[in-house]
Design an enzyme around this catalytic site. Structure first.
Site, PDB file in Angstrom:
ATOM      1  N   LYS A  22       0.805  -1.221   0.000  1.00  0.00           N
ATOM      2  CA  LYS A  22       0.000   0.000   0.000  1.00  0.00           C
ATOM      3  C   LYS A  22       0.839   1.272   0.000  1.00  0.00           C
ATOM      4  CE  LYS A  22      -3.230  -2.874  -0.100  1.00  0.00           C
ATOM      5  NZ  LYS A  22      -3.772  -3.201  -1.423  1.00  0.00           N
ATOM      6  N   GLU A  38      -1.676   7.745   7.904  1.00  0.00           N
ATOM      7  CA  GLU A  38      -2.504   8.522   6.975  1.00  0.00           C
ATOM      8  C   GLU A  38      -3.427   9.408   7.786  1.00  0.00           C
ATOM      9  OE1 GLU A  38      -5.005   6.457   4.163  1.00  0.00           O
ATOM     10  OE2 GLU A  38      -3.286   5.835   2.972  1.00  0.00           O
ATOM     11  N   HIS A  88     -15.706  -4.097   7.303  1.00  0.00           N
ATOM     12  CA  HIS A  88     -14.915  -4.054   6.085  1.00  0.00           C
ATOM     13  C   HIS A  88     -15.352  -5.049   5.021  1.00  0.00           C
ATOM     14  CE1 HIS A  88     -12.512  -1.040   7.901  1.00  0.00           C
ATOM     15  NE2 HIS A  88     -12.182  -1.816   8.907  1.00  0.00           N
ATOM     16  N   ARG A 147      -7.856  -7.185  -9.553  1.00  0.00           N
ATOM     17  CA  ARG A 147      -8.632  -8.387  -9.857  1.00  0.00           C
ATOM     18  C   ARG A 147     -10.018  -7.963 -10.313  1.00  0.00           C
ATOM     19  NH1 ARG A 147      -9.224  -7.395  -4.245  1.00  0.00           N
ATOM     20  NH2 ARG A 147     -11.397  -6.907  -3.821  1.00  0.00           N
TER      21      ARG A 147
HETATM   22  C1  MV4 Z   1      -9.379   5.181   5.510  1.00  0.00           C
HETATM   23  C2  MV4 Z   1     -10.505   5.759   6.128  1.00  0.00           C
HETATM   24  C3  MV4 Z   1     -10.421   7.095   6.463  1.00  0.00           C
HETATM   25  N1  MV4 Z   1      -9.299   7.801   6.223  1.00  0.00           N
HETATM   26  N2  MV4 Z   1      -8.279   5.931   5.291  1.00  0.00           N
HETATM   27  C4  MV4 Z   1     -10.919   0.666   5.451  1.00  0.00           C
HETATM   28  C5  MV4 Z   1     -10.379  -0.493   4.682  1.00  0.00           C
HETATM   29  C6  MV4 Z   1      -9.296  -0.008   3.825  1.00  0.00           C
HETATM   30  N3  MV4 Z   1      -9.604  -0.307   2.446  1.00  0.00           N
HETATM   31  C7  MV4 Z   1      -9.211   1.455   4.070  1.00  0.00           C
HETATM   32  N4  MV4 Z   1     -10.242   1.817   4.997  1.00  0.00           N
HETATM   33  C8  MV4 Z   1     -10.397   3.112   5.395  1.00  0.00           C
HETATM   34  N5  MV4 Z   1      -9.341   3.910   5.157  1.00  0.00           N
HETATM   35  C9  MV4 Z   1      -8.258   7.196   5.647  1.00  0.00           C
HETATM   36  N6  MV4 Z   1      -7.144   7.911   5.440  1.00  0.00           N
HETATM   37  C10 MV4 Z   1     -11.593   4.965   6.368  1.00  0.00           C
HETATM   38  C11 MV4 Z   1     -11.554   3.637   6.018  1.00  0.00           C
HETATM   39  C12 MV4 Z   1     -12.721   2.891   6.351  1.00  0.00           C
HETATM   40  C13 MV4 Z   1     -13.571   2.406   5.389  1.00  0.00           C
HETATM   41  C14 MV4 Z   1     -13.307   2.570   4.038  1.00  0.00           C
HETATM   42  C15 MV4 Z   1     -14.169   2.104   3.102  1.00  0.00           C
HETATM   43  C16 MV4 Z   1     -15.316   1.435   3.498  1.00  0.00           C
HETATM   44  C17 MV4 Z   1     -15.585   1.221   4.812  1.00  0.00           C
HETATM   45  C18 MV4 Z   1     -14.725   1.704   5.779  1.00  0.00           C
HETATM   46  C19 MV4 Z   1     -15.036   1.501   7.116  1.00  0.00           C
HETATM   47  C20 MV4 Z   1     -14.178   1.972   8.048  1.00  0.00           C
HETATM   48  C21 MV4 Z   1     -13.019   2.664   7.672  1.00  0.00           C
END
Ligand code: MV4
Length: 504
Positions: free
Chosen positions: A123, A206, A241, A298
Protein backbone atom coordinates in the site's frame (compact mmCIF):
# COMPACT_ATOMS: atom_id res chain seq x y z
CA UNK A 1 5.68 -5.48 -20.19
CA UNK A 2 7.16 -7.34 -17.23
CA UNK A 3 6.47 -11.06 -17.05
CA UNK A 4 3.12 -10.77 -18.69
CA UNK A 5 2.27 -13.49 -21.16
CA UNK A 6 -0.35 -12.45 -23.70
CA UNK A 7 -1.34 -15.02 -26.30
CA UNK A 8 -4.29 -16.85 -27.79
CA UNK A 9 -5.67 -19.74 -25.73
CA UNK A 10 -8.61 -22.12 -25.97
CA UNK A 11 -8.66 -23.81 -22.57
CA UNK A 12 -8.98 -21.93 -19.30
CA UNK A 13 -8.37 -23.23 -15.80
CA UNK A 14 -10.57 -21.41 -13.29
CA UNK A 15 -8.74 -21.31 -9.96
CA UNK A 16 -11.81 -20.54 -7.89
CA UNK A 17 -15.18 -21.81 -6.69
CA UNK A 18 -18.75 -20.63 -6.12
CA UNK A 19 -20.54 -17.93 -8.04
CA UNK A 20 -17.44 -16.32 -9.55
CA UNK A 21 -16.24 -19.65 -10.99
CA UNK A 22 -19.65 -20.07 -12.62
CA UNK A 23 -19.59 -16.45 -13.85
CA UNK A 24 -16.19 -16.96 -15.49
CA UNK A 25 -17.34 -20.23 -17.09
CA UNK A 26 -20.26 -18.41 -18.66
CA UNK A 27 -17.95 -15.86 -20.26
CA UNK A 28 -15.60 -18.64 -21.45
CA UNK A 29 -18.40 -20.63 -23.00
CA UNK A 30 -19.77 -17.53 -24.69
CA UNK A 31 -16.38 -17.09 -26.38
CA UNK A 32 -16.13 -20.79 -27.25
CA UNK A 33 -13.37 -21.46 -24.70
CA UNK A 34 -13.17 -24.73 -22.78
CA UNK A 35 -13.18 -24.63 -19.00
CA UNK A 36 -11.26 -26.63 -16.43
CA UNK A 37 -12.69 -26.56 -12.91
CA UNK A 38 -10.86 -27.39 -9.70
CA UNK A 39 -12.65 -28.40 -6.52
CA UNK A 40 -11.98 -29.37 -2.93
CA UNK A 41 -13.61 -32.38 -1.28
CA UNK A 42 -16.32 -30.03 0.03
CA UNK A 43 -17.23 -28.92 -3.51
CA UNK A 44 -17.49 -32.29 -5.24
CA UNK A 45 -21.07 -31.63 -6.37
CA UNK A 46 -20.78 -27.90 -6.87
CA UNK A 47 -22.30 -26.06 -9.81
CA UNK A 48 -18.90 -24.92 -11.10
CA UNK A 49 -17.87 -28.57 -11.30
CA UNK A 50 -21.02 -29.58 -13.18
CA UNK A 51 -20.75 -26.75 -15.69
CA UNK A 52 -17.08 -27.34 -16.48
CA UNK A 53 -15.77 -29.28 -19.44
CA UNK A 54 -13.35 -31.06 -17.08
CA UNK A 55 -12.97 -30.95 -13.30
CA UNK A 56 -10.09 -31.93 -11.02
CA UNK A 57 -10.02 -32.56 -7.28
CA UNK A 58 -7.33 -30.50 -5.58
CA UNK A 59 -7.58 -31.63 -1.97
CA UNK A 60 -9.36 -31.36 1.38
CA UNK A 61 -11.89 -28.63 2.23
CA UNK A 62 -9.58 -26.07 3.94
CA UNK A 63 -8.50 -23.54 1.29
CA UNK A 64 -4.89 -23.71 2.54
CA UNK A 65 -4.89 -27.36 1.43
CA UNK A 66 -6.75 -26.88 -1.87
CA UNK A 67 -7.65 -23.55 -3.52
CA UNK A 68 -4.49 -21.87 -2.21
CA UNK A 69 -1.97 -24.56 -3.20
CA UNK A 70 -0.17 -22.99 -6.17
CA UNK A 71 1.80 -26.09 -7.22
CA UNK A 72 -1.32 -28.22 -7.37
CA UNK A 73 -3.13 -25.70 -9.55
CA UNK A 74 -0.18 -25.45 -11.93
CA UNK A 75 -0.05 -29.27 -12.06
CA UNK A 76 -3.73 -29.46 -12.98
CA UNK A 77 -3.22 -26.84 -15.67
CA UNK A 78 -0.40 -28.88 -17.20
CA UNK A 79 -2.22 -32.20 -16.87
CA UNK A 80 -5.42 -30.86 -18.42
CA UNK A 81 -3.76 -28.91 -21.22
CA UNK A 82 -5.10 -25.58 -19.95
CA UNK A 83 -3.27 -22.64 -21.51
CA UNK A 84 -4.61 -19.88 -19.29
CA UNK A 85 -5.63 -19.38 -15.66
CA UNK A 86 -8.40 -17.12 -14.36
CA UNK A 87 -8.00 -16.52 -10.61
CA UNK A 88 -11.41 -14.88 -9.92
CA UNK A 89 -11.36 -12.89 -6.67
CA UNK A 90 -10.06 -13.88 -3.24
CA UNK A 91 -7.83 -16.96 -2.90
CA UNK A 92 -4.81 -16.42 -5.21
CA UNK A 93 -6.18 -13.54 -7.25
CA UNK A 94 -3.82 -10.89 -5.87
CA UNK A 95 -0.77 -13.01 -5.25
CA UNK A 96 2.10 -11.86 -7.45
CA UNK A 97 3.85 -15.20 -6.82
CA UNK A 98 0.87 -17.04 -8.34
CA UNK A 99 0.86 -14.82 -11.44
CA UNK A 100 4.61 -15.40 -11.69
CA UNK A 101 4.20 -19.18 -11.30
CA UNK A 102 1.69 -19.16 -14.17
CA UNK A 103 4.12 -17.16 -16.30
CA UNK A 104 6.99 -19.53 -15.47
CA UNK A 105 4.81 -22.49 -16.50
CA UNK A 106 3.98 -20.84 -19.83
CA UNK A 107 0.37 -20.14 -18.79
CA UNK A 108 -1.48 -16.92 -19.51
CA UNK A 109 -2.50 -15.35 -16.19
CA UNK A 110 -5.83 -13.59 -16.80
CA UNK A 111 -4.94 -10.46 -14.86
CA UNK A 112 -2.18 -7.87 -14.66
CA UNK A 113 1.59 -8.55 -14.50
CA UNK A 114 3.14 -9.86 -11.26
CA UNK A 115 4.92 -6.52 -11.02
CA UNK A 116 1.67 -4.53 -11.14
CA UNK A 117 0.09 -6.85 -8.55
CA UNK A 118 3.10 -6.45 -6.25
CA UNK A 119 3.24 -2.66 -6.70
CA UNK A 120 -0.41 -2.26 -5.74
CA UNK A 121 -0.27 -4.96 -3.05
CA UNK A 122 2.22 -2.89 -1.05
CA UNK A 123 0.00 0.00 0.00
CA UNK A 124 2.90 2.36 0.62
CA UNK A 125 4.53 1.59 -2.72
CA UNK A 126 1.11 2.03 -4.36
CA UNK A 127 0.73 5.48 -2.77
CA UNK A 128 4.19 6.53 -3.95
CA UNK A 129 3.71 5.15 -7.44
CA UNK A 130 0.37 6.80 -8.14
CA UNK A 131 1.39 10.05 -6.46
CA UNK A 132 4.35 10.26 -8.83
CA UNK A 133 1.77 9.98 -11.63
CA UNK A 134 -0.09 13.01 -10.29
CA UNK A 135 -2.81 11.20 -8.36
CA UNK A 136 -3.91 12.79 -5.08
CA UNK A 137 -3.42 10.43 -2.16
CA UNK A 138 -4.44 10.91 1.47
CA UNK A 139 -1.73 12.96 3.24
CA UNK A 140 0.55 10.50 5.00
CA UNK A 141 4.06 9.17 5.50
CA UNK A 142 6.64 7.82 3.07
CA UNK A 143 8.16 4.34 3.47
CA UNK A 144 11.19 3.64 5.64
CA UNK A 145 10.60 5.90 8.64
CA UNK A 146 11.75 5.08 12.17
CA UNK A 147 9.36 5.34 15.12
CA UNK A 148 10.74 8.76 16.06
CA UNK A 149 10.27 9.97 12.50
CA UNK A 150 6.70 8.60 12.46
CA UNK A 151 5.90 10.40 15.70
CA UNK A 152 7.31 13.64 14.29
CA UNK A 153 5.36 13.12 11.06
CA UNK A 154 2.14 12.56 13.02
CA UNK A 155 2.33 16.09 14.43
CA UNK A 156 2.55 17.47 10.90
CA UNK A 157 -0.30 15.33 9.57
CA UNK A 158 -2.50 16.16 12.54
CA UNK A 159 -5.13 14.12 14.39
CA UNK A 160 -7.20 12.06 14.01
CA UNK A 161 -5.05 9.80 11.87
CA UNK A 162 -4.85 6.14 10.97
CA UNK A 163 -2.02 3.67 11.40
CA UNK A 164 -2.20 1.29 8.43
CA UNK A 165 -0.36 -1.88 7.50
CA UNK A 166 1.71 -1.65 4.31
CA UNK A 167 0.81 -5.22 3.41
CA UNK A 168 -2.79 -4.61 4.49
CA UNK A 169 -6.01 -3.70 2.82
CA UNK A 170 -9.46 -4.62 3.98
CA UNK A 171 -8.97 -2.87 7.30
CA UNK A 172 -6.59 -5.39 8.90
CA UNK A 173 -3.82 -3.85 10.94
CA UNK A 174 -5.59 -0.49 10.91
CA UNK A 175 -5.70 1.67 14.09
CA UNK A 176 -7.30 5.07 14.60
CA UNK A 177 -5.30 7.54 16.68
CA UNK A 178 -6.99 10.61 18.17
CA UNK A 179 -4.13 12.20 20.08
CA UNK A 180 -0.33 12.10 20.18
CA UNK A 181 -0.29 10.24 23.49
CA UNK A 182 -1.78 7.06 22.08
CA UNK A 183 0.36 6.89 18.94
CA UNK A 184 3.15 4.61 20.13
CA UNK A 185 0.65 2.10 21.51
CA UNK A 186 -1.24 2.13 18.22
CA UNK A 187 1.99 1.65 16.27
CA UNK A 188 2.91 -1.38 18.39
CA UNK A 189 -0.62 -2.85 18.14
CA UNK A 190 -0.87 -2.39 14.38
CA UNK A 191 2.59 -3.93 13.90
CA UNK A 192 1.64 -6.96 15.93
CA UNK A 193 -1.61 -7.44 14.01
CA UNK A 194 0.07 -6.90 10.63
CA UNK A 195 2.87 -9.33 11.45
CA UNK A 196 0.36 -11.98 12.49
CA UNK A 197 -1.88 -11.43 9.44
CA UNK A 198 0.65 -10.77 6.66
CA UNK A 199 4.06 -11.74 8.04
CA UNK A 200 5.07 -8.11 7.50
CA UNK A 201 4.79 -5.59 10.33
CA UNK A 202 5.50 -2.48 8.25
CA UNK A 203 3.09 0.33 9.09
CA UNK A 204 2.56 3.92 7.92
CA UNK A 205 0.38 6.89 8.82
CA UNK A 206 -2.50 8.52 6.98
CA UNK A 207 -4.66 11.48 7.91
CA UNK A 208 -8.13 10.20 8.74
CA UNK A 209 -10.78 11.31 6.27
CA UNK A 210 -14.04 11.41 8.25
CA UNK A 211 -17.60 11.18 6.93
CA UNK A 212 -16.22 9.79 3.71
CA UNK A 213 -17.83 7.65 1.09
CA UNK A 214 -16.09 4.71 -0.48
CA UNK A 215 -16.36 5.06 -4.23
CA UNK A 216 -14.40 2.99 -6.70
CA UNK A 217 -13.74 3.25 -10.42
CA UNK A 218 -13.66 0.19 -12.68
CA UNK A 219 -10.84 0.26 -15.18
CA UNK A 220 -9.90 -1.97 -18.12
CA UNK A 221 -6.56 -2.08 -19.88
CA UNK A 222 -5.32 -4.00 -22.92
CA UNK A 223 -1.82 -5.04 -23.99
CA UNK A 224 -1.66 -2.26 -26.59
CA UNK A 225 -1.66 0.33 -23.83
CA UNK A 226 -5.32 1.37 -24.03
CA UNK A 227 -6.90 2.03 -20.63
CA UNK A 228 -10.54 3.04 -20.14
CA UNK A 229 -12.82 3.43 -17.14
CA UNK A 230 -16.40 2.23 -16.75
CA UNK A 231 -17.55 4.77 -14.19
CA UNK A 232 -17.98 4.34 -10.47
CA UNK A 233 -19.52 2.03 -7.92
CA UNK A 234 -20.79 3.28 -4.58
CA UNK A 235 -19.50 0.84 -1.94
CA UNK A 236 -20.05 2.73 1.32
CA UNK A 237 -22.42 0.15 2.78
CA UNK A 238 -20.07 -2.19 4.57
CA UNK A 239 -19.98 -4.20 7.78
CA UNK A 240 -16.62 -4.99 9.34
CA UNK A 241 -14.91 -4.05 6.08
CA UNK A 242 -17.13 -6.39 4.08
CA UNK A 243 -19.31 -4.71 1.49
CA UNK A 244 -22.97 -5.69 1.70
CA UNK A 245 -24.69 -3.47 -0.86
CA UNK A 246 -23.14 -1.79 -3.90
CA UNK A 247 -24.64 0.38 -6.57
CA UNK A 248 -23.80 2.10 -9.83
CA UNK A 249 -23.78 4.97 -10.40
CA UNK A 250 -23.25 6.77 -7.07
CA UNK A 251 -25.75 9.25 -5.69
CA UNK A 252 -23.01 11.86 -5.16
CA UNK A 253 -21.05 11.58 -8.40
CA UNK A 254 -22.08 13.94 -11.19
CA UNK A 255 -20.74 13.90 -14.75
CA UNK A 256 -17.88 16.25 -13.98
CA UNK A 257 -16.73 14.39 -10.85
CA UNK A 258 -16.98 11.10 -12.77
CA UNK A 259 -14.81 12.49 -15.54
CA UNK A 260 -12.20 13.67 -13.02
CA UNK A 261 -12.17 10.47 -10.97
CA UNK A 262 -12.08 8.40 -14.16
CA UNK A 263 -9.07 10.31 -15.45
CA UNK A 264 -7.25 9.89 -12.15
CA UNK A 265 -8.08 6.17 -12.01
CA UNK A 266 -6.67 5.73 -15.51
CA UNK A 267 -3.50 7.60 -14.47
CA UNK A 268 -3.13 5.26 -11.48
CA UNK A 269 -3.53 2.21 -13.74
CA UNK A 270 -1.07 3.56 -16.30
CA UNK A 271 1.49 4.15 -13.55
CA UNK A 272 1.90 0.35 -13.32
CA UNK A 273 1.30 -0.45 -17.04
CA UNK A 274 -1.98 -2.01 -16.04
CA UNK A 275 -3.48 -4.71 -18.26
CA UNK A 276 -6.85 -6.45 -17.62
CA UNK A 277 -9.67 -5.46 -15.22
CA UNK A 278 -8.90 -3.51 -12.05
CA UNK A 279 -10.52 -1.19 -9.57
CA UNK A 280 -9.22 2.06 -8.12
CA UNK A 281 -10.70 2.81 -4.68
CA UNK A 282 -11.21 6.36 -3.48
CA UNK A 283 -12.45 8.07 -0.36
CA UNK A 284 -14.73 10.97 -1.26
CA UNK A 285 -15.31 13.56 1.46
CA UNK A 286 -18.29 15.85 1.97
CA UNK A 287 -16.76 18.55 -0.21
CA UNK A 288 -16.28 15.98 -2.97
CA UNK A 289 -12.51 15.96 -2.60
CA UNK A 290 -11.37 12.49 -3.55
CA UNK A 291 -8.28 10.60 -2.44
CA UNK A 292 -6.70 7.42 -3.81
CA UNK A 293 -6.97 4.63 -1.25
CA UNK A 294 -5.81 1.48 -3.02
CA UNK A 295 -6.07 -0.43 -6.27
CA UNK A 296 -7.53 -3.92 -6.47
CA UNK A 297 -5.84 -5.91 -9.20
CA UNK A 298 -8.63 -8.39 -9.86
CA UNK A 299 -12.24 -8.68 -10.97
CA UNK A 300 -14.44 -7.72 -8.04
CA UNK A 301 -17.50 -9.24 -6.43
CA UNK A 302 -19.54 -6.17 -7.35
CA UNK A 303 -18.58 -6.01 -11.04
CA UNK A 304 -22.16 -6.83 -12.19
CA UNK A 305 -23.58 -3.42 -11.24
CA UNK A 306 -21.11 -1.84 -13.66
CA UNK A 307 -21.98 -4.41 -16.33
CA UNK A 308 -25.66 -3.54 -16.04
CA UNK A 309 -25.25 0.23 -16.37
CA UNK A 310 -22.58 0.14 -19.11
CA UNK A 311 -23.57 -2.98 -21.07
CA UNK A 312 -19.92 -4.10 -20.98
CA UNK A 313 -19.28 -7.79 -20.18
CA UNK A 314 -16.26 -7.25 -17.92
CA UNK A 315 -15.23 -10.91 -17.67
CA UNK A 316 -15.40 -11.28 -21.42
CA UNK A 317 -13.14 -8.24 -21.78
CA UNK A 318 -10.72 -9.85 -19.31
CA UNK A 319 -10.52 -12.94 -21.51
CA UNK A 320 -10.22 -10.94 -24.72
CA UNK A 321 -7.38 -8.69 -23.58
CA UNK A 322 -5.52 -11.67 -22.07
CA UNK A 323 -5.65 -13.22 -25.57
CA UNK A 324 -4.04 -10.09 -27.00
CA UNK A 325 -7.17 -8.46 -28.39
CA UNK A 326 -7.86 -4.77 -28.15
CA UNK A 327 -10.55 -3.48 -25.80
CA UNK A 328 -13.86 -3.41 -27.64
CA UNK A 329 -14.60 0.12 -26.42
CA UNK A 330 -13.05 3.53 -26.63
CA UNK A 331 -13.67 5.83 -23.68
CA UNK A 332 -16.29 7.91 -25.47
CA UNK A 333 -18.22 4.77 -26.38
CA UNK A 334 -18.82 4.03 -22.71
CA UNK A 335 -22.19 5.45 -21.72
CA UNK A 336 -23.99 4.97 -18.42
CA UNK A 337 -27.67 4.15 -18.56
CA UNK A 338 -30.03 3.44 -15.67
CA UNK A 339 -29.19 2.27 -12.17
CA UNK A 340 -28.09 -1.06 -10.67
CA UNK A 341 -27.98 -2.27 -7.07
CA UNK A 342 -26.38 -5.45 -5.73
CA UNK A 343 -27.27 -7.15 -2.46
CA UNK A 344 -24.78 -9.73 -1.26
CA UNK A 345 -26.74 -12.67 0.12
CA UNK A 346 -24.74 -14.20 2.97
CA UNK A 347 -25.43 -17.33 4.98
CA UNK A 348 -25.57 -15.58 8.35
CA UNK A 349 -28.06 -14.60 11.02
CA UNK A 350 -28.86 -10.88 10.80
CA UNK A 351 -30.70 -11.02 14.14
CA UNK A 352 -27.73 -12.43 16.04
CA UNK A 353 -24.80 -10.22 15.12
CA UNK A 354 -24.53 -11.79 11.65
CA UNK A 355 -22.98 -15.03 12.91
CA UNK A 356 -22.29 -17.37 9.99
CA UNK A 357 -24.98 -19.98 9.40
CA UNK A 358 -24.12 -23.40 8.03
CA UNK A 359 -26.26 -26.29 6.83
CA UNK A 360 -27.62 -28.02 3.78
CA UNK A 361 -29.79 -26.10 1.34
CA UNK A 362 -33.02 -28.06 1.15
CA UNK A 363 -34.82 -25.80 -1.30
CA UNK A 364 -34.23 -22.63 -3.30
CA UNK A 365 -36.59 -20.33 -5.18
CA UNK A 366 -34.73 -17.76 -7.26
CA UNK A 367 -36.33 -14.43 -8.13
CA UNK A 368 -36.58 -13.73 -11.86
CA UNK A 369 -38.28 -11.24 -14.13
CA UNK A 370 -37.47 -7.82 -15.61
CA UNK A 371 -34.24 -6.27 -14.39
CA UNK A 372 -33.26 -9.15 -12.11
CA UNK A 373 -29.90 -10.96 -12.18
CA UNK A 374 -28.81 -13.64 -9.73
CA UNK A 375 -25.18 -14.76 -9.71
CA UNK A 376 -24.82 -17.82 -7.52
CA UNK A 377 -23.28 -21.25 -7.15
CA UNK A 378 -26.23 -22.41 -5.03
CA UNK A 379 -28.10 -25.62 -5.72
CA UNK A 380 -30.49 -27.80 -3.76
CA UNK A 381 -28.46 -30.22 -1.66
CA UNK A 382 -25.47 -27.86 -1.40
CA UNK A 383 -23.96 -27.76 2.07
CA UNK A 384 -22.78 -24.38 3.31
CA UNK A 385 -19.62 -25.17 5.29
CA UNK A 386 -17.51 -22.92 7.50
CA UNK A 387 -14.52 -23.39 5.19
CA UNK A 388 -15.28 -20.57 2.76
CA UNK A 389 -16.79 -17.11 2.60
CA UNK A 390 -20.40 -16.82 3.78
CA UNK A 391 -21.51 -15.09 0.56
CA UNK A 392 -23.69 -17.62 -1.27
CA UNK A 393 -25.39 -15.45 -3.86
CA UNK A 394 -25.55 -11.98 -5.36
CA UNK A 395 -28.89 -10.42 -6.22
CA UNK A 396 -28.50 -7.60 -8.72
CA UNK A 397 -31.41 -5.41 -9.83
CA UNK A 398 -31.52 -2.92 -12.67
CA UNK A 399 -33.93 -0.07 -13.26
CA UNK A 400 -34.18 3.01 -15.44
CA UNK A 401 -33.96 5.00 -12.22
CA UNK A 402 -32.65 4.28 -8.72
CA UNK A 403 -36.25 4.13 -7.53
CA UNK A 404 -37.15 1.46 -10.03
CA UNK A 405 -34.05 -0.56 -9.10
CA UNK A 406 -35.07 -0.37 -5.41
CA UNK A 407 -38.64 -1.46 -6.14
CA UNK A 408 -37.38 -4.42 -8.14
CA UNK A 409 -34.95 -5.28 -5.35
CA UNK A 410 -37.75 -5.27 -2.78
CA UNK A 411 -39.88 -7.50 -4.95
CA UNK A 412 -36.97 -9.86 -5.69
CA UNK A 413 -35.96 -10.10 -2.01
CA UNK A 414 -39.53 -11.03 -1.17
CA UNK A 415 -39.50 -13.74 -3.85
CA UNK A 416 -36.11 -15.19 -2.91
CA UNK A 417 -36.42 -18.45 -0.97
CA UNK A 418 -33.46 -20.19 0.61
CA UNK A 419 -34.26 -23.01 3.01
CA UNK A 420 -31.74 -24.78 5.22
CA UNK A 421 -29.52 -21.88 6.25
CA UNK A 422 -30.28 -18.47 7.68
CA UNK A 423 -29.54 -15.58 5.34
CA UNK A 424 -29.19 -11.81 5.58
CA UNK A 425 -32.21 -11.28 3.28
CA UNK A 426 -34.16 -9.61 6.16
CA UNK A 427 -31.24 -7.17 6.56
CA UNK A 428 -31.51 -6.21 2.89
CA UNK A 429 -35.29 -5.89 3.12
CA UNK A 430 -34.86 -3.59 6.08
CA UNK A 431 -32.23 -1.54 4.23
CA UNK A 432 -34.49 -1.19 1.20
CA UNK A 433 -37.02 0.48 3.52
CA UNK A 434 -34.53 2.70 5.35
CA UNK A 435 -34.98 6.44 4.78
CA UNK A 436 -31.26 7.02 4.76
CA UNK A 437 -30.66 4.38 2.12
CA UNK A 438 -33.59 5.56 0.02
CA UNK A 439 -32.41 9.17 0.15
CA UNK A 440 -28.79 8.22 -0.50
CA UNK A 441 -27.62 9.77 2.77
CA UNK A 442 -25.06 7.33 4.04
CA UNK A 443 -21.30 6.98 4.44
CA UNK A 444 -18.99 4.15 5.45
CA UNK A 445 -20.14 4.26 9.10
CA UNK A 446 -23.85 3.94 8.40
CA UNK A 447 -24.35 0.16 8.63
CA UNK A 448 -22.38 -0.29 11.84
CA UNK A 449 -23.25 2.91 13.68
CA UNK A 450 -26.68 4.01 12.59
CA UNK A 451 -28.53 1.03 11.18
CA UNK A 452 -30.25 -1.36 13.52
CA UNK A 453 -32.03 -4.62 12.87
CA UNK A 454 -33.96 -4.50 16.14
CA UNK A 455 -36.72 -2.42 14.56
CA UNK A 456 -37.16 -5.10 11.96
CA UNK A 457 -37.21 -7.79 14.62
CA UNK A 458 -40.05 -5.97 16.36
CA UNK A 459 -41.75 -5.52 12.99
CA UNK A 460 -41.37 -9.25 12.26
CA UNK A 461 -42.64 -10.22 15.70
CA UNK A 462 -45.63 -7.93 15.34
CA UNK A 463 -46.40 -9.40 11.95
CA UNK A 464 -46.11 -12.90 13.41
CA UNK A 465 -48.54 -12.00 16.19
CA UNK A 466 -51.05 -10.50 13.74
CA UNK A 467 -50.68 -13.52 11.52
CA UNK A 468 -51.24 -15.96 14.40
CA UNK A 469 -54.37 -14.07 15.46
CA UNK A 470 -55.62 -14.11 11.91
CA UNK A 471 -55.02 -17.83 11.57
CA UNK A 472 -56.75 -18.53 14.89
CA UNK A 473 -59.70 -16.40 13.86
CA UNK A 474 -60.06 -17.98 10.43
CA UNK A 475 -59.73 -21.45 11.93
CA UNK A 476 -62.62 -20.75 14.25
CA UNK A 477 -64.63 -19.50 11.27
CA UNK A 478 -63.90 -22.07 8.59
CA UNK A 479 -61.77 -24.93 9.83
CA UNK A 480 -61.41 -26.47 6.36
CA UNK A 481 -59.53 -23.55 4.84
CA UNK A 482 -56.76 -23.10 7.33
CA UNK A 483 -54.52 -25.98 8.25
CA UNK A 484 -51.41 -26.28 10.39
CA UNK A 485 -48.10 -25.74 8.57
CA UNK A 486 -47.28 -29.43 8.60
CA UNK A 487 -50.50 -30.25 6.75
CA UNK A 488 -50.26 -27.38 4.35
CA UNK A 489 -49.48 -27.90 0.69
CA UNK A 490 -45.80 -26.97 0.70
CA UNK A 491 -45.70 -26.47 -3.05
CA UNK A 492 -46.99 -23.00 -2.26
CA UNK A 493 -43.66 -21.39 -1.50
CA UNK A 494 -44.71 -18.06 -0.28
CA UNK A 495 -47.15 -19.39 2.24
CA UNK A 496 -44.87 -22.08 3.57
CA UNK A 497 -41.74 -20.03 3.90
CA UNK A 498 -43.58 -17.02 5.23
CA UNK A 499 -44.96 -19.25 7.96
CA UNK A 500 -41.45 -20.49 8.64
CA UNK A 501 -40.10 -16.97 8.82
CA UNK A 502 -42.84 -15.87 11.17
CA UNK A 503 -42.29 -18.91 13.38
CA UNK A 504 -38.67 -17.89 13.88
C1 MV4 B 1 -9.38 5.18 5.51
C2 MV4 B 1 -10.50 5.76 6.13
C3 MV4 B 1 -10.42 7.09 6.46
N1 MV4 B 1 -9.30 7.80 6.22
N2 MV4 B 1 -8.28 5.93 5.29
C4 MV4 B 1 -10.92 0.67 5.45
C5 MV4 B 1 -10.38 -0.49 4.68
C6 MV4 B 1 -9.30 -0.01 3.83
N3 MV4 B 1 -9.60 -0.31 2.45
C7 MV4 B 1 -9.21 1.45 4.07
N4 MV4 B 1 -10.24 1.82 5.00
C8 MV4 B 1 -10.40 3.11 5.40
N5 MV4 B 1 -9.34 3.91 5.16
C9 MV4 B 1 -8.26 7.20 5.65
N6 MV4 B 1 -7.14 7.91 5.44
C10 MV4 B 1 -11.59 4.97 6.37
C11 MV4 B 1 -11.55 3.64 6.02
C12 MV4 B 1 -12.72 2.89 6.35
C13 MV4 B 1 -13.57 2.41 5.39
C14 MV4 B 1 -13.31 2.57 4.04
C15 MV4 B 1 -14.17 2.10 3.10
C16 MV4 B 1 -15.32 1.44 3.50
C17 MV4 B 1 -15.59 1.22 4.81
C18 MV4 B 1 -14.72 1.70 5.78
C19 MV4 B 1 -15.04 1.50 7.12
C20 MV4 B 1 -14.18 1.97 8.05
C21 MV4 B 1 -13.02 2.66 7.67
Amino acid sequence: MDNLLIQKFDKVLIANRGEIAVRIQRACHKLGLQTIAVYSDADRNALHVRYADEAYNIGPPPATESYLVIDRLIDVAKKSGAEAVHPGYGFLAERADFAQACYDAGLVFIGPSPKAIAAMGDKQLARQTVRAAGVSVVPGTDPGLSDDELIAAAEKIGFPLLVKAAAGGGGKGMRPVHEAGSLSNALAGARREATAAFGDGTVYLEKMISDARHIEIQVLGDSQGNVIHLGERECSLQRRHQKVIEEAPSFVVDDELRRQMGEVAIAAARAVDYVNAGTVEFLVDRDKNFYFLEMNTRVQVEHPVTELVTGVDIVQEQLRVARGRRLRYLQDQVKLKGWAIECRINAEDPYHDFVPSTGTITAIGLPTGPGIRVDTGLYEGHTVTPYYDSMISKLICYGETRGEAVLRMRRALEEYRIMGVKTNIPFHQHMMESHRFLSGQFDTRFVEERFSMSEREIHDELEAAIFATLVAHQRSQRASQIVAPGERDTSNWKWYTRWERLQR
